[in-house]
Design a protein around this motif. Structure first.
Motif, PDB file in Angstrom:
ATOM      1  N   LYS A 110      55.280  55.622  21.390  1.00  0.00           N
ATOM      2  CA  LYS A 110      56.366  55.539  20.406  1.00  0.00           C
ATOM      3  C   LYS A 110      55.904  54.816  19.131  1.00  0.00           C
ATOM      4  O   LYS A 110      56.086  55.318  18.015  1.00  0.00           O
ATOM      5  N   SER A 111      55.305  53.645  19.335  1.00  0.00           N
ATOM      6  CA  SER A 111      54.866  52.872  18.168  1.00  0.00           C
ATOM      7  C   SER A 111      53.778  53.611  17.409  1.00  0.00           C
ATOM      8  O   SER A 111      53.746  53.585  16.168  1.00  0.00           O
ATOM      9  N   THR A 112      52.888  54.251  18.151  1.00  0.00           N
ATOM     10  CA  THR A 112      51.814  55.008  17.512  1.00  0.00           C
ATOM     11  C   THR A 112      52.395  56.058  16.578  1.00  0.00           C
ATOM     12  O   THR A 112      51.961  56.203  15.423  1.00  0.00           O
ATOM     13  N   ALA A 169      62.283  51.630  12.240  1.00  0.00           N
ATOM     14  CA  ALA A 169      62.532  50.394  12.979  1.00  0.00           C
ATOM     15  C   ALA A 169      61.882  50.502  14.354  1.00  0.00           C
ATOM     16  O   ALA A 169      62.227  51.383  15.139  1.00  0.00           O
ATOM     17  N   ASP A 170      60.909  49.611  14.611  1.00  0.00           N
ATOM     18  CA  ASP A 170      60.215  49.634  15.904  1.00  0.00           C
ATOM     19  C   ASP A 170      60.801  48.564  16.812  1.00  0.00           C
ATOM     20  O   ASP A 170      60.563  47.382  16.617  1.00  0.00           O
ATOM     21  N   GLU A 171      61.566  48.995  17.782  1.00  0.00           N
ATOM     22  CA  GLU A 171      62.238  48.079  18.712  1.00  0.00           C
ATOM     23  C   GLU A 171      62.953  46.958  17.964  1.00  0.00           C
ATOM     24  O   GLU A 171      62.688  45.777  18.220  1.00  0.00           O
ATOM     25  N   PRO A 172      63.862  47.289  17.077  1.00  0.00           N
ATOM     26  CA  PRO A 172      64.493  46.248  16.254  1.00  0.00           C
ATOM     27  C   PRO A 172      65.317  45.276  17.084  1.00  0.00           C
ATOM     28  O   PRO A 172      65.572  44.158  16.640  1.00  0.00           O
TER      29      PRO A 172
HETATM   30 MG   LIG Z   1      55.731  49.915  20.958  1.00  0.00          MG
END
Ligand SMILES: [Mg+2]
Ligand SMILES: Nc1ncnc2c1ncn2[C@@H]1O[C@H](COP(=O)(O)OP(=O)(O)O)[C@@H](O)[C@H]1O
Lengths: 233, 409
Positions: free
Chosen positions: A44-46, A165-168
């Motif tokens: 996901k983050s990638t 937003a990454d895991e906000p």
């Molecule tokens: Mg991540």
């Protein structure tokens, strides 16, 4: 707004190579609120980092607001990020020696906006996230939820086309998570395009569309009935 | 480039990171402090040397007779050489343009008495030219002149200390003082920059002393000053020529080192100049080492700082900071800190030198100040040091990948 075709990404780890994204295809229209879901390590983050031009893909096409994103040097990437994108991170990433208002004004500084206008805009966006009275406070004097709201104000200040937003809510308890999601929904209501990475189903349900990642590919992509966050706060 | 925003950023980051600012600043300030103190001290030593030698004219040559060590021209070895008045006349004739002043010299100890006060001093019996040769300064009255010489008058020029010893508060000019029982009229009082010892001396006409001591034409030593327009090589060449001619005149073997001694100030001065030159080179070397150590130190601190600020730099880049803007931030910050703290070190060092300088009064050390050009050089070195120290970490910082910087792992 976002068009991605056959995106691949692998990380080299010594002699091994870890294929994280194995051909991602998806589009995001203006005004959407998309949740990217998947278990930890699913990429996901990638994906978000590539969308945010913080990382490069190995192959595939990426168009942002009609602009093809490829072969960017650092300077160009910085300009595009500044112009198109706003970031919200799990760990807030506020600069600890700058006040809330100064943090919010920072992207405007890199947009070469004048000092006065920067200050006005910073206060305007702090107002929008309900922290006008905390403008002169340092991050260390704020709660986790407040820090994330300052970070959202900072992401908004640059008036980006897309908010990433990454895991906000990853570092927040559920009540504050809902407050932050309430804010994100309201920003989306105003017409902003937002992508939220999360692995929590209740947070994903507060978006309008859920994209499910598994083993480097999209296994599910569905529009949903949005759960409003304000009923929980 | 030098807009207010970047300065605000810099002041902000300095204000909020006092310890690292202090560490960086201290190492630079200390380096510059040592640098200036060192250069100032070398300067002081140099001045000390010069003062000691400036007391006499620096173009002086002394010619002294000795005892031959080689048989030559029908004479046996161990022959004692004696100069006479006509040696001076001969040098005057032979070396017209080479010298400026010339004087014979005899030195005799004497017991001097005035009323009830007595003291033992050395009388230098000389020609009038000797005043210039020894840079003797007349405080009162006059020095020996040609008339004194022609009439072999019993006159004396006494040192300031002698006047104090014998005459107390009285004015010595015109008074008679007894040297070994013979009355001499005091015609002048002299002082000498060089040292107190010189002021415990007495000058008298050489002809007077020749008459007193056996009615001879003997002189113990010839002092002269060479043409001031001569450089070192010319001066040395002249003293060699002088030595050769005098050896020939007194029938001394050209290889005989003992028959005649020619002592040239230029030679001694040359040795001292090369010594202080060496000292200077040595201190520059040390200063360079200090600066390198300083730059490495600052560079290390900056790298450490960048490590500490990696996350911040990642955030800035995510927010749209271009690499050049990151470089600018780190570079200006290090130039500012090195420049300011170096300046403070400079102020401290020059302040201390200015404060202690006038209080140090030893022969070997005087006026340990730094010149304007030293200050300018130090400042330039500082700025360069700041740039060098900031450059590597700045480029490093600019190359920080935002995802690496922002990863929570
Ligand atoms: Mg991540
Ligand atoms: N910079 C990197 N170098 C090597 N491997 C990485 C790097 N970033 C992420 N990975 C690996 O890629 C996979 C996907 O990571 P990530 O996109 O962060 O997953 P998620 O955000 O879905 O938890 C994980 O196995 C992770 O260990």
């Amino acid at each position: 707004m976002i068009e991605i075709k056959n995106l691949h990404k692998s990380y080299k780890m010594g002699s091994n190579s870890l294929h994280v994204l194995k051909g991602i295809n998806f589009n995001v229209e203006e005004g959407e609120l998309v949740a990217i879901m998947g278990s930890s390590g699913s990429g996901k983050s990638t994906l978000l980092n590539i969308l945010g031009m913080l990382d490069n893909s190995d192959s595939g096409e990426y168009n942002l607001d009609g602009v093809p994103i490829k072969d960017l040097n650092e300077t160009k990437a910085a300009r595009y990020r500044n112009k198109f994108l706003g970031f919200v991170f799990q760990s807030f990433n506020l600069i600890n020696y700058k006040s809330a208002a100064e943090n919010v004004a920072l992207p405007l500084y890199y947009q070469k906006v004048g000092r006065k206008e920067r200050q006005e805009k910073a206060l305007k966006y702090l107002e929008q996230v309900g922290l006008r009275d905390w403008a002169s406070h340092l991050p260390s004097e704020l709660s986790g939820g407040q820090k994330q709201r300052v970070a959202i104000a900072r992401a908004l200040a640059a008036e980006p086309k897309v908010l990433l937003a990454d895991e906000p809510t990853g570092a927040l308890d559920s009540t504050t998570s809902y407050e932050v999601m309430d804010l994100i929904q309201k920003i989306n209501d105003a017409g902003n395009t937002i992508l939220v990475v999360t692995h929590e189903p209740d947070i994903a349900d507060m978006c309008k569309r859920i994209v499910h990642l598994k083993d480097g590919v999209i296994v599910e992509d569905k529009k949903i009935e949005q759960v409003r966050a304000d009923q929980y706060v | 480039m030098f807009d207010r925003d970047i300065w605000q950023e810099i002041f902000h980051s300095i204000k909020n990171n006092k310890l690292r600012t202090f560490l960086t600043g201290f190492s630079v300030g200390w380096g510059i402090f040592i640098l200036v103190m060192l250069l100032g001290s070398v300067n002081g030593m140099q001045n000390g040397f010069h003062n000691q030698f400036n007391d006499d004219a620096t173009n002086t040559i002394f010619v002294s007779p000795g005892k031959t060590s080689k048989a030559y021209a029908g004479f046996e070895a161990e022959r004692r050489i004696q100069f006479k008045n006509d040696d001076i006349e001969y040098i005057k004739k032979s070396f017209g343009g080479d010298f400026e002043q010339i004087s014979g010299r005899m030195r005799r100890g004497t017991t001097a008495r005035y009323k009830s006060e007595t003291g033992t001093y050395q009388v230098q019996a000389v020609h009038p030219d000797f005043q210039v040769i020894e840079k003797t300064i007349i405080m009162d009255g006059r020095f020996i002149n040609t008339n004194d010489l022609l009439s072999s008058s019993k006159v004396a020029v006494i040192g300031r200390k002698v006047a104090e010893d014998l005459f107390k508060k009285e004015d010595p000019i015109g008074k008679f003082v007894e040297f070994n029982g013979l009355p001499f009229r005091v015609i002048g009082v002299f002082t000498d920059d060089g040292d107190d010892n010189a002021e415990r001396g007495i000058f008298a006409p050489i002809s007077t002393y020749q008459r007193i001591y056996g009615n001879t034409e003997n002189i113990d030593q010839i002092a002269l000053t060479y043409n001031t327009s001569y450089d070192l090589t010319k001066a040395l060449e002249f003293s060699r020529r002088l030595e050769d001619i005098m050896k020939r005149r007194h029938k001394i073997s050209p290889e005989d080192q003992a028959g005649i001694f020619v002592w040239n100030y230029a030679e001694a001065f040359d040795n001292i100049s090369s010594f202080t030159g060496l000292l200077n080179k040595g201190s520059i070397f040390v200063v360079i080492l200090i600066l390198i150590a300083g730059i490495v130190g600052i560079g290390n601190i900056m790298i450490f700082i960048i490590k500490e600020r990696t996350k911040e730099i990642g955030v800035r880049k995510a927010l749209g900071a271009e690499p050049w803007q990151i470089i600018k931030l780190v570079l200006f910050e290090s130039i500012f800190i090195t420049g300011l703290s170096g300046f403070i070190g400079l102020l401290f060092a020059t302040g201390i030198l200015a404060a202690i300088g006038p209080n140090i009064k030893t022969d070997a050390f005087a006026d340990p100040s730094v010149s304007f050009s030293t200050v300018v050089t130090a400042t330039v070195i500082l700025v360069i040091a700041g740039v060098l120290a900031g450059l590597i970490p700045a480029v490093k910082a600019a190359n920080v990948k935002p995802i690496v910087a922002l990863s929570d792992k």
